[in-house]
Design a protein around this motif. Structure first.
Motif, PDB file in Angstrom:
ATOM      1  N   PHE A 173      32.930  42.154  55.202  1.00 25.04           N
ATOM      2  CA  PHE A 173      33.310  41.607  53.903  1.00 25.04           C
ATOM      3  C   PHE A 173      34.660  40.909  54.031  1.00 25.04           C
ATOM      4  O   PHE A 173      35.408  41.119  54.986  1.00 25.04           O
ATOM      5  CB  PHE A 173      33.380  42.708  52.831  1.00 25.04           C
ATOM      6  CG  PHE A 173      34.433  43.755  53.077  1.00 25.04           C
ATOM      7  CD1 PHE A 173      35.686  43.669  52.476  1.00 25.04           C
ATOM      8  CD2 PHE A 173      34.189  44.832  53.924  1.00 25.04           C
ATOM      9  CE1 PHE A 173      36.653  44.615  52.697  1.00 25.04           C
ATOM     10  CE2 PHE A 173      35.151  45.800  54.158  1.00 25.04           C
ATOM     11  CZ  PHE A 173      36.399  45.694  53.548  1.00 25.04           C
ATOM     12  N   SER A 174      34.952  40.062  53.071  1.00 25.10           N
ATOM     13  CA  SER A 174      36.228  39.350  53.028  1.00 25.10           C
ATOM     14  C   SER A 174      36.905  39.612  51.698  1.00 25.10           C
ATOM     15  O   SER A 174      36.263  39.989  50.712  1.00 25.10           O
ATOM     16  CB  SER A 174      36.020  37.848  53.240  1.00 25.10           C
ATOM     17  OG  SER A 174      35.199  37.319  52.214  1.00 25.10           O
ATOM     18  N   SER A 211      39.740  37.887  48.930  1.00 24.06           N
ATOM     19  CA  SER A 211      40.537  36.749  48.481  1.00 24.06           C
ATOM     20  C   SER A 211      41.236  37.119  47.177  1.00 24.06           C
ATOM     21  O   SER A 211      40.936  38.151  46.569  1.00 24.06           O
ATOM     22  CB  SER A 211      39.662  35.505  48.278  1.00 24.06           C
ATOM     23  OG  SER A 211      38.656  35.753  47.311  1.00 24.06           O
ATOM     24  N   ASN A 241      39.009  39.512  45.096  1.00 19.37           N
ATOM     25  CA  ASN A 241      37.574  39.242  45.124  1.00 19.37           C
ATOM     26  C   ASN A 241      37.036  39.727  46.462  1.00 19.37           C
ATOM     27  O   ASN A 241      37.481  39.268  47.513  1.00 19.37           O
ATOM     28  CB  ASN A 241      37.295  37.745  44.956  1.00 19.37           C
ATOM     29  CG  ASN A 241      37.789  37.225  43.617  1.00 19.37           C
ATOM     30  OD1 ASN A 241      37.456  37.781  42.585  1.00 19.37           O
ATOM     31  ND2 ASN A 241      38.593  36.173  43.632  1.00 19.37           N
ATOM     32  N   ILE A 242      36.098  40.649  46.407  1.00 21.35           N
ATOM     33  CA  ILE A 242      35.507  41.224  47.613  1.00 21.35           C
ATOM     34  C   ILE A 242      34.110  40.639  47.765  1.00 21.35           C
ATOM     35  O   ILE A 242      33.267  40.772  46.872  1.00 21.35           O
ATOM     36  CB  ILE A 242      35.442  42.755  47.524  1.00 21.35           C
ATOM     37  CG1 ILE A 242      36.856  43.330  47.334  1.00 21.35           C
ATOM     38  CG2 ILE A 242      34.785  43.340  48.758  1.00 21.35           C
ATOM     39  CD1 ILE A 242      36.867  44.802  47.004  1.00 21.35           C
ATOM     40  N   LYS A 243      33.871  39.969  48.888  1.00 22.92           N
ATOM     41  CA  LYS A 243      32.566  39.336  49.125  1.00 22.92           C
ATOM     42  C   LYS A 243      31.987  39.844  50.437  1.00 22.92           C
ATOM     43  O   LYS A 243      32.617  39.721  51.492  1.00 22.92           O
ATOM     44  CB  LYS A 243      32.708  37.808  49.164  1.00 22.92           C
ATOM     45  CG  LYS A 243      31.379  37.098  49.403  1.00 22.92           C
ATOM     46  CD  LYS A 243      31.512  35.601  49.317  1.00 22.92           C
ATOM     47  CE  LYS A 243      30.187  34.896  49.643  1.00 22.92           C
ATOM     48  NZ  LYS A 243      29.074  35.366  48.791  1.00 22.92           N
ATOM     49  N   PHE A 244      30.790  40.422  50.342  1.00 19.37           N
ATOM     50  CA  PHE A 244      30.091  40.894  51.537  1.00 19.37           C
ATOM     51  C   PHE A 244      29.348  39.732  52.190  1.00 19.37           C
ATOM     52  O   PHE A 244      28.736  38.903  51.501  1.00 19.37           O
ATOM     53  CB  PHE A 244      29.113  42.007  51.179  1.00 19.37           C
ATOM     54  CG  PHE A 244      29.785  43.297  50.782  1.00 19.37           C
ATOM     55  CD1 PHE A 244      30.113  44.235  51.734  1.00 19.37           C
ATOM     56  CD2 PHE A 244      30.120  43.539  49.461  1.00 19.37           C
ATOM     57  CE1 PHE A 244      30.751  45.422  51.381  1.00 19.37           C
ATOM     58  CE2 PHE A 244      30.752  44.705  49.087  1.00 19.37           C
ATOM     59  CZ  PHE A 244      31.071  45.649  50.051  1.00 19.37           C
ATOM     60  N   THR A 245      29.422  39.680  53.508  1.00 19.86           N
ATOM     61  CA  THR A 245      28.753  38.605  54.238  1.00 19.86           C
ATOM     62  C   THR A 245      27.249  38.638  54.024  1.00 19.86           C
ATOM     63  O   THR A 245      26.606  37.603  53.857  1.00 19.86           O
ATOM     64  CB  THR A 245      29.084  38.710  55.739  1.00 19.86           C
ATOM     65  OG1 THR A 245      30.504  38.662  55.912  1.00 19.86           O
ATOM     66  CG2 THR A 245      28.448  37.574  56.520  1.00 19.86           C
ATOM     67  N   ASP A 263      24.390  39.287  51.601  1.00 20.43           N
ATOM     68  CA  ASP A 263      24.183  39.386  50.156  1.00 20.43           C
ATOM     69  C   ASP A 263      23.313  40.564  49.761  1.00 20.43           C
ATOM     70  O   ASP A 263      23.259  40.928  48.573  1.00 20.43           O
ATOM     71  CB  ASP A 263      23.541  38.087  49.627  1.00 20.43           C
ATOM     72  CG  ASP A 263      24.482  36.897  49.736  1.00 20.43           C
ATOM     73  OD1 ASP A 263      25.706  37.120  49.757  1.00 20.43           O
ATOM     74  OD2 ASP A 263      23.986  35.755  49.806  1.00 20.43           O
ATOM     75  N   PRO A 270      27.318  46.667  46.701  1.00 21.82           N
ATOM     76  CA  PRO A 270      28.719  47.114  46.701  1.00 21.82           C
ATOM     77  C   PRO A 270      28.925  48.474  46.041  1.00 21.82           C
ATOM     78  O   PRO A 270      29.968  49.108  46.238  1.00 21.82           O
ATOM     79  CB  PRO A 270      29.436  46.005  45.922  1.00 21.82           C
ATOM     80  CG  PRO A 270      28.384  45.363  45.090  1.00 21.82           C
ATOM     81  CD  PRO A 270      27.128  45.455  45.887  1.00 21.82           C
ATOM     82  N   TYR A 324      33.047  51.326  42.621  1.00 25.01           N
ATOM     83  CA  TYR A 324      32.904  49.876  42.416  1.00 25.01           C
ATOM     84  C   TYR A 324      33.018  49.514  40.941  1.00 25.01           C
ATOM     85  O   TYR A 324      33.614  48.490  40.588  1.00 25.01           O
ATOM     86  CB  TYR A 324      31.560  49.417  42.977  1.00 25.01           C
ATOM     87  CG  TYR A 324      31.313  47.934  42.816  1.00 25.01           C
ATOM     88  CD1 TYR A 324      31.938  47.012  43.652  1.00 25.01           C
ATOM     89  CD2 TYR A 324      30.459  47.463  41.811  1.00 25.01           C
ATOM     90  CE1 TYR A 324      31.723  45.650  43.495  1.00 25.01           C
ATOM     91  CE2 TYR A 324      30.239  46.095  41.654  1.00 25.01           C
ATOM     92  CZ  TYR A 324      30.872  45.201  42.497  1.00 25.01           C
ATOM     93  OH  TYR A 324      30.656  43.861  42.331  1.00 25.01           O
ATOM     94  N   SER A 358      43.382  39.882  52.767  1.00 22.52           N
ATOM     95  CA  SER A 358      43.282  38.512  52.259  1.00 22.52           C
ATOM     96  C   SER A 358      44.318  37.630  52.938  1.00 22.52           C
ATOM     97  O   SER A 358      45.262  38.101  53.571  1.00 22.52           O
ATOM     98  CB  SER A 358      43.529  38.503  50.747  1.00 22.52           C
ATOM     99  OG  SER A 358      44.907  38.770  50.471  1.00 22.52           O
TER     100      SER A 358
END
Length: 575
Positions: A168-169, A171, A201-205, A207, A211, A237, A280
């Motif tokens: 995950f990333s 930002s 903002n947490i985004k998992f690679t 989809d 979460p 979450y 981030s």
């Protein structure tokens, strides 16, 4: 014979047990045994339900909540003889008597019971179970626990994923949060404060990753400093929105134009760490320019683009309606990003300047309100002419600053931007030979190098800069009483309403007239050097206009008792 007796006993019991609704939470027992799944193979020691107390039961295990409707394999469900339901499930709200079977060595459906009561409670089922003989156990569900190192939404199949594969990333975005209460420093006030917040903002690679499978550790940094008072651990979450970075976490310690960073780590519901901290990029909080250095030619200009990266914020009276907030903010929630020369508290707004750069009529800054904070503003910077032909560029630093504060919003108080380098390329070399001049006889040369003669008398326009409203006029008279040639005798230079005049002409100008008394005066109609600079060296003059344009001339006394100007030259700039 034993099984037959159990069959009739069960039938008698099922016909006579109470009619109380078994769906409410306290009206049935809970089974949370993972070994009951059809996916679990019995070990060397069989599980069984010989100690099960008769009554209503619900399976709450992640393996599943229903007794299977098809025969499992022998030795599954963790028991020697798995019990399953050879029937269909009832509709919502219904109760039915369902036929049951056991898997034994010689049969997939050994009829140990005639029926078991089952009720559909909407989102789950409850079963009225009786105590079987030894080596029998009720099956529930078809799933099994995820292997070690894998997780899923329930902790069971399907959907188990390896935590090492969860990428995950993180930002950062910014916004405002509304807080009603006192203004800082005015404890008895009651207002609506729109304060700055930073959100992750947490985004998992992948989809497909849910979460909600994780707990989260969240840390915030300003520059390189961990904000321990605003760190969070083991956050579900659903509650992640509560872990944003509020203005109250940093306002008393930091001012805008700092760097914000957020790091996040995953945990399991047992608290076990499932990932490293992922961080981030730094978010530049405050205002920024499109470049950190610029190059401009003398007497030209460039635009510095200024953008806020976070909202200004505002403070409203609680009685102010939503409709009136815009107009209030336009007037009261406004600030100016001012430009300064490092080491001073001012800037040059134009004219001929010793500084490398000037700022025209921009009032040395740009105005920003709460309503248009995310609109890019332009600050025009001019390269000032040094009036000297050089081969090297000059440079200067400028500084952008919030000189004041937005009322009651101290986060922006005296915010500074790192000094910006402005390199000014010398433009005089490019116009060294591009002179317009009028020398006696008179011989004329235009800026583009064309030569021609002017043998006419009186006043003519030599140079006009329409955007700047600059004029240079020359006066001509006969070079002698009997001559048909003309000579320069006067020059007038005008910048808007400011006027410089050097007049050495005869009082009466014409061909072959008797000599009259000559004028001999040099005058100006302004009080400072902002309109033009006058440099005098003996009989020679150089007048410098604010753009750097130079007008040069010298006068001399002739042998016929008259004064002439030998040559008038104009060295322009590009604007």
């Amino acid at each position: 014979m034993f099984h037959s007796c159990w069959f009739w006993l069960s039938f008698l019991i099922f016909s006579t047990h109470g009619q109380t609704d078994p769906c409410p939470d306290l009206s049935h027992h809970k089974l949370n045994d993972t070994w009951r799944s059809t996916a679990v193979i019995a070990g060397s020691v069989y599980q069984n339900d010989v100690l099960l107390t008769e009554g209503w039961y619900r399976s709450v295990s992640g393996a599943g909540g229903t007794i299977p409707l098809t025969a499992p394999n022998s030795g599954t469900c963790g028991t020697k003889n798995p019990v399953w339901m050879n029937d269909t499930l009832p509709n919502t709200g219904e109760t039915k008597n369902a036929s049951m079977c056991a898997v034994v060595f010689f049969s997939k459906c050994f009829p140990t019971w005639s029926t078991v009561q089952v009720k559909n409670c909407g989102s789950f089922y409850v079963y009225y179970l009786t105590t079987p003989p030894g080596d029998y156990g009720y099956c529930f569900g078809t799933e099994t626990k995820c292997p070690v190192g894998e997780i899923s939404e329930t902790g069971f199949t399907p959907g188990c994923i390896n935590v090492d594969d969860v990428v995950f990333s993180v930002s950062i975005t910014t916004g405002l949060e509304e807080r009603r209460g006192p203004i800082k420093g005015i404890p008895n006030s009651d207002v609506i404060n729109l304060e700055i917040k930073f959100e992750h903002n947490i985004k998992f690679t992948d989809d497909n990753v849910n979460p909600e499978l994780f707990l989260y550790d969240v840390n915030w940094y300003i520059n390189i400093n961990l904000l321990t008072n605003c760190s969070h651990s083991l956050i579900p979450y659903a509650n992640l929105s509560t872990t944003h970075l509020s203005e109250t976490c940093w306002r008393d310690t930091y001012r805008m134009n700092f760097l914000v960073k957020c790091e996040v780590r995953l945990r399991g519901f047992n608290g076990r760490i499932l990932s490293v901290f992922r961080t981030s990029d730094f978010f530049e909080a405050g205002f920024k320019t499109d470049q950190t250095s610029y190059t401009v030619a003398e007497s030209s200009s460039i635009d510095i683009k200024i953008t806020l990266t976070v909202p200004l914020g505002c403070v409203y009276n609680v009685s102010l309606t939503i409709e009136k907030r815009y107009g209030f903010a336009e007037t009261h929630c406004r600030t100016v990003i001012a430009v300064q020369t490092p080491g001073t508290d001012d800037c040059s707004t134009g004219g001929v300047s010793n500084e490398a750069v000037t700022f025209g009529d921009t009032n040395c800054g740009v105005s920003i309100s709460h309503n248009d904070w995310n609109t890019t503003k332009s600050l025009t910077v001019y390269g000032a002419s040094d009036n000297t032909v050089t081969t090297e560029s000059r440079s200067s630093y400028i500084r952008l600053k919030f000189p004041g504060v937005i009322p009651h919003h101290l986060a922006w108080n005296n915010v500074l931007k790192q000094d910006i380098l402005i390199v000014v390329d010398d433009a005089d070399m490019n116009v060294l030979n591009n002179l317009c001049y009028s020398s006696n006889d008179p011989h004329m040369r235009t800026f583009d190098g064309k030569l021609w003669e002017n043998q006419r008398l009186k006043e003519f326009l030599l140079y006009y800069n329409e955007p700047r409203l600059y004029w240079v006029h020359a006066m001509y008279q006969s070079c002698s009483r009997w001559s048909s040639a003309t000579c320069n005798c006067g020059v007038a230079i005008r910048n808007n309403q400011a006027l410089f005049v050097a007049n050495f002409c005869d009082e009466k100008i014409g061909w072959r007239i008797s000599q009259t008394r000559s004028n001999r005066y040099v005058e100006k109609s302004f009080c400072d050097d902002t309109h033009m600079i006058i440099n005098k060296n003996g009989n020679s003059y150089t007048i410098i206009l604010p753009t750097g344009t130079q007008i040069s001339f010298s006068h001399y006394y002739s042998n016929n008792n008259r004064t002439f100007i030998s040559s008038i030259s104009i060295k322009p700039v590009s604007s």
